[in-house]
Design a protein around this motif. Structure first.
Motif, PDB file in Angstrom:
ATOM      1  N   VAL A  57      -2.615 -10.937  -0.551  1.00 59.21           N
ATOM      2  CA  VAL A  57      -3.843 -10.777  -1.336  1.00 59.21           C
ATOM      3  C   VAL A  57      -4.712 -12.028  -1.221  1.00 59.21           C
ATOM      4  O   VAL A  57      -5.943 -11.947  -1.077  1.00 59.21           O
ATOM      5  CB  VAL A  57      -3.502 -10.482  -2.812  1.00 59.21           C
ATOM      6  CG1 VAL A  57      -4.763 -10.544  -3.674  1.00 59.21           C
ATOM      7  CG2 VAL A  57      -2.836  -9.120  -2.939  1.00 59.21           C
ATOM      8  N   ILE A  90      -3.739  -4.613  -1.166  1.00 57.04           N
ATOM      9  CA  ILE A  90      -2.851  -3.813  -2.008  1.00 57.04           C
ATOM     10  C   ILE A  90      -3.541  -2.509  -2.376  1.00 57.04           C
ATOM     11  O   ILE A  90      -4.756  -2.359  -2.206  1.00 57.04           O
ATOM     12  CB  ILE A  90      -2.432  -4.567  -3.287  1.00 57.04           C
ATOM     13  CG1 ILE A  90      -3.665  -4.928  -4.118  1.00 57.04           C
ATOM     14  CG2 ILE A  90      -1.620  -5.801  -2.940  1.00 57.04           C
ATOM     15  CD1 ILE A  90      -3.329  -5.551  -5.453  1.00 57.04           C
ATOM     16  N   ASP A  91      -2.761  -1.565  -2.869  1.00 55.98           N
ATOM     17  CA  ASP A  91      -3.279  -0.235  -3.188  1.00 55.98           C
ATOM     18  C   ASP A  91      -3.593  -0.154  -4.675  1.00 55.98           C
ATOM     19  O   ASP A  91      -2.696  -0.029  -5.509  1.00 55.98           O
ATOM     20  CB  ASP A  91      -2.236   0.821  -2.807  1.00 55.98           C
ATOM     21  CG  ASP A  91      -2.868   2.183  -2.597  1.00 55.98           C
ATOM     22  OD1 ASP A  91      -3.900   2.451  -3.236  1.00 55.98           O
ATOM     23  OD2 ASP A  91      -2.335   2.956  -1.788  1.00 55.98           O
ATOM     24  N   SER A  92      -4.871  -0.252  -5.017  1.00 54.94           N
ATOM     25  CA  SER A  92      -5.266  -0.185  -6.423  1.00 54.94           C
ATOM     26  C   SER A  92      -5.385   1.258  -6.903  1.00 54.94           C
ATOM     27  O   SER A  92      -5.168   1.552  -8.083  1.00 54.94           O
ATOM     28  CB  SER A  92      -6.603  -0.910  -6.627  1.00 54.94           C
ATOM     29  OG  SER A  92      -7.595  -0.367  -5.766  1.00 54.94           O
ATOM     30  N   GLU A  93      -5.682   2.178  -5.978  1.00 53.36           N
ATOM     31  CA  GLU A  93      -5.870   3.581  -6.366  1.00 53.36           C
ATOM     32  C   GLU A  93      -4.546   4.262  -6.699  1.00 53.36           C
ATOM     33  O   GLU A  93      -4.466   5.076  -7.617  1.00 53.36           O
ATOM     34  CB  GLU A  93      -6.571   4.342  -5.235  1.00 53.36           C
ATOM     35  CG  GLU A  93      -6.847   5.800  -5.578  1.00 53.36           C
ATOM     36  CD  GLU A  93      -7.589   6.523  -4.469  1.00 53.36           C
ATOM     37  OE1 GLU A  93      -7.862   7.731  -4.628  1.00 53.36           O
ATOM     38  OE2 GLU A  93      -7.892   5.874  -3.443  1.00 53.36           O
ATOM     39  N   TYR A  94      -3.510   3.926  -5.939  1.00 46.59           N
ATOM     40  CA  TYR A  94      -2.212   4.579  -6.139  1.00 46.59           C
ATOM     41  C   TYR A  94      -1.148   3.564  -6.560  1.00 46.59           C
ATOM     42  O   TYR A  94       0.004   3.639  -6.135  1.00 46.59           O
ATOM     43  CB  TYR A  94      -1.778   5.288  -4.854  1.00 46.59           C
ATOM     44  CG  TYR A  94      -2.683   6.425  -4.447  1.00 46.59           C
ATOM     45  CD1 TYR A  94      -2.590   7.663  -5.075  1.00 46.59           C
ATOM     46  CD2 TYR A  94      -3.636   6.250  -3.449  1.00 46.59           C
ATOM     47  CE1 TYR A  94      -3.416   8.714  -4.708  1.00 46.59           C
ATOM     48  CE2 TYR A  94      -4.478   7.294  -3.078  1.00 46.59           C
ATOM     49  CZ  TYR A  94      -4.366   8.522  -3.707  1.00 46.59           C
ATOM     50  OH  TYR A  94      -5.199   9.562  -3.351  1.00 46.59           O
ATOM     51  N   GLY A  95      -1.536   2.645  -7.407  1.00 51.82           N
ATOM     52  CA  GLY A  95      -0.605   1.611  -7.844  1.00 51.82           C
ATOM     53  C   GLY A  95       0.620   2.164  -8.557  1.00 51.82           C
ATOM     54  O   GLY A  95       1.753   1.713  -8.328  1.00 51.82           O
ATOM     55  N   LYS A  96       0.413   3.149  -9.425  1.00 52.81           N
ATOM     56  CA  LYS A  96       1.528   3.739 -10.169  1.00 52.81           C
ATOM     57  C   LYS A  96       2.490   4.450  -9.216  1.00 52.81           C
ATOM     58  O   LYS A  96       3.720   4.315  -9.335  1.00 52.81           O
ATOM     59  CB  LYS A  96       0.997   4.725 -11.210  1.00 52.81           C
ATOM     60  CG  LYS A  96       2.089   5.408 -12.019  1.00 52.81           C
ATOM     61  CD  LYS A  96       1.493   6.394 -13.019  1.00 52.81           C
ATOM     62  CE  LYS A  96       2.593   7.113 -13.796  1.00 52.81           C
ATOM     63  NZ  LYS A  96       2.021   8.100 -14.767  1.00 52.81           N
ATOM     64  N   ARG A 106      -8.190  -8.191  -2.358  1.00 48.92           N
ATOM     65  CA  ARG A 106      -7.551  -7.087  -3.072  1.00 48.92           C
ATOM     66  C   ARG A 106      -7.311  -5.861  -2.196  1.00 48.92           C
ATOM     67  O   ARG A 106      -6.519  -4.988  -2.541  1.00 48.92           O
ATOM     68  CB  ARG A 106      -8.423  -6.679  -4.267  1.00 48.92           C
ATOM     69  CG  ARG A 106      -8.639  -7.776  -5.303  1.00 48.92           C
ATOM     70  CD  ARG A 106      -7.336  -8.220  -5.935  1.00 48.92           C
ATOM     71  NE  ARG A 106      -6.680  -7.136  -6.672  1.00 48.92           N
ATOM     72  CZ  ARG A 106      -5.500  -7.261  -7.262  1.00 48.92           C
ATOM     73  NH1 ARG A 106      -4.826  -8.409  -7.172  1.00 48.92           N
ATOM     74  NH2 ARG A 106      -4.970  -6.247  -7.923  1.00 48.92           N
ATOM     75  N   GLU A 107      -7.999  -5.786  -1.059  1.00 47.73           N
ATOM     76  CA  GLU A 107      -7.808  -4.635  -0.176  1.00 47.73           C
ATOM     77  C   GLU A 107      -6.419  -4.628   0.454  1.00 47.73           C
ATOM     78  O   GLU A 107      -5.999  -3.630   1.047  1.00 47.73           O
ATOM     79  CB  GLU A 107      -8.859  -4.632   0.930  1.00 47.73           C
ATOM     80  CG  GLU A 107      -8.779  -5.826   1.866  1.00 47.73           C
ATOM     81  CD  GLU A 107      -9.873  -5.816   2.913  1.00 47.73           C
ATOM     82  OE1 GLU A 107      -9.637  -6.375   3.995  1.00 47.73           O
ATOM     83  OE2 GLU A 107     -10.943  -5.252   2.642  1.00 47.73           O
ATOM     84  N   ARG A 148       0.839  -1.196   0.000  1.00 50.95           N
ATOM     85  CA  ARG A 148       0.000   0.000   0.000  1.00 50.95           C
ATOM     86  C   ARG A 148       0.876   1.248   0.000  1.00 50.95           C
ATOM     87  O   ARG A 148       1.938   1.278   0.615  1.00 50.95           O
ATOM     88  CB  ARG A 148      -0.942   0.013   1.199  1.00 50.95           C
ATOM     89  CG  ARG A 148      -1.869  -1.203   1.268  1.00 50.95           C
ATOM     90  CD  ARG A 148      -2.932  -1.031   2.337  1.00 50.95           C
ATOM     91  NE  ARG A 148      -3.825   0.081   2.032  1.00 50.95           N
ATOM     92  CZ  ARG A 148      -4.861  -0.001   1.195  1.00 50.95           C
ATOM     93  NH1 ARG A 148      -5.146  -1.144   0.595  1.00 50.95           N
ATOM     94  NH2 ARG A 148      -5.625   1.050   0.967  1.00 50.95           N
TER      95      ARG A 148
END
Length: 206
Positions: free
Chosen positions: A73, A81-87, A78-79, A32
């Protein structure tokens, strides 16, 4: 974020103050990115990492392997990991790995990394400690008091040993009891100062 108390000091000011007071900065990076500062669009974790580097604070990072993240995971979904700020996380991870760092698959790996890295730092860097040495007031009065107490303790220890030896000698003597001289010698060990009295025996030593 719960660590930040309400008050006039901003979160970043608090972070900087904590880091300035630290001997070592350690980062544990998982899957995250963390809470993001709206002004800089960087996570507070990345901001503190950058600040520690800018201040020259000895730093090291322990980074979760891809296998460790995948296992998390599978366990939490999926929570984990950070899907919103993956980049942003990917770029931050690359930055972290460009400096002193190691990987972990299991929490025990973190303990090992901390132990090994701190041991290495302690041999190469001068740490002041949590109570900073340059903030300690004059220690001379305290050192003098400790010295005097040590001397007093040594004196009393010697007197106790002498008294025990004298009592043993009287116990096994053939005089059949304590004489005035015995009492006088014992009181000379027990009572400090130049004047010692034993009124009921009628003597005074000045």
């Amino acid at each position: 974020m719960e660590l930040f108390a309400a008050g006039d000091e901003s979160q970043m000011e608090t972070i900087r103050r904590w880091i300035d007071q630290s001997d070592v900065y350690m980062l544990i990076l998982g899957g995250r990115y963390g809470s993001v500062d709206q002004t800089t669009s960087l996570s507070y974790t990345e901001l503190e990492f950058d600040f520690a580097a800018s201040q020259g604070i000895p730093s090291f990072s322990v980074v979760a392997t891809e296998d460790a993240i995948d296992a998390k995971v599978k366990e939490l979904g999926r929570e984990a990991i950070d899907s919103e700020y993956g980049k942003e996380l990917k770029l931050f991870r690359e930055k972290v790995l460009s400096r002193i760092s190691s990987f972990f698959d299991d929490p025990k790996d973190i303990k090992l990394a901390v132990h090994e890295t701190l041991a290495d730092f302690s041999t190469r860097k001068k740490f002041i400690g949590w109570v900073r040495g340059d903030e300690v007031k004059d220690q001379e009065p305290l050192l003098d008091e400790i010295t005097q107490l040590s001397k007093r303790n040594a004196t009393l220890t010697t007197k106790v040993a002498q008294l025990e030896k004298k009592l043993q000698a009287i116990k096994y003597s053939d005089k059949g009891g304590w004489t005035d001289e015995d009492f006088k010698e014992i009181f000379s060990l027990l009572l400090p100062g130049p004047a010692r009295t034993l009124g009921n025996l009628g003597w005074r030593d000045k």
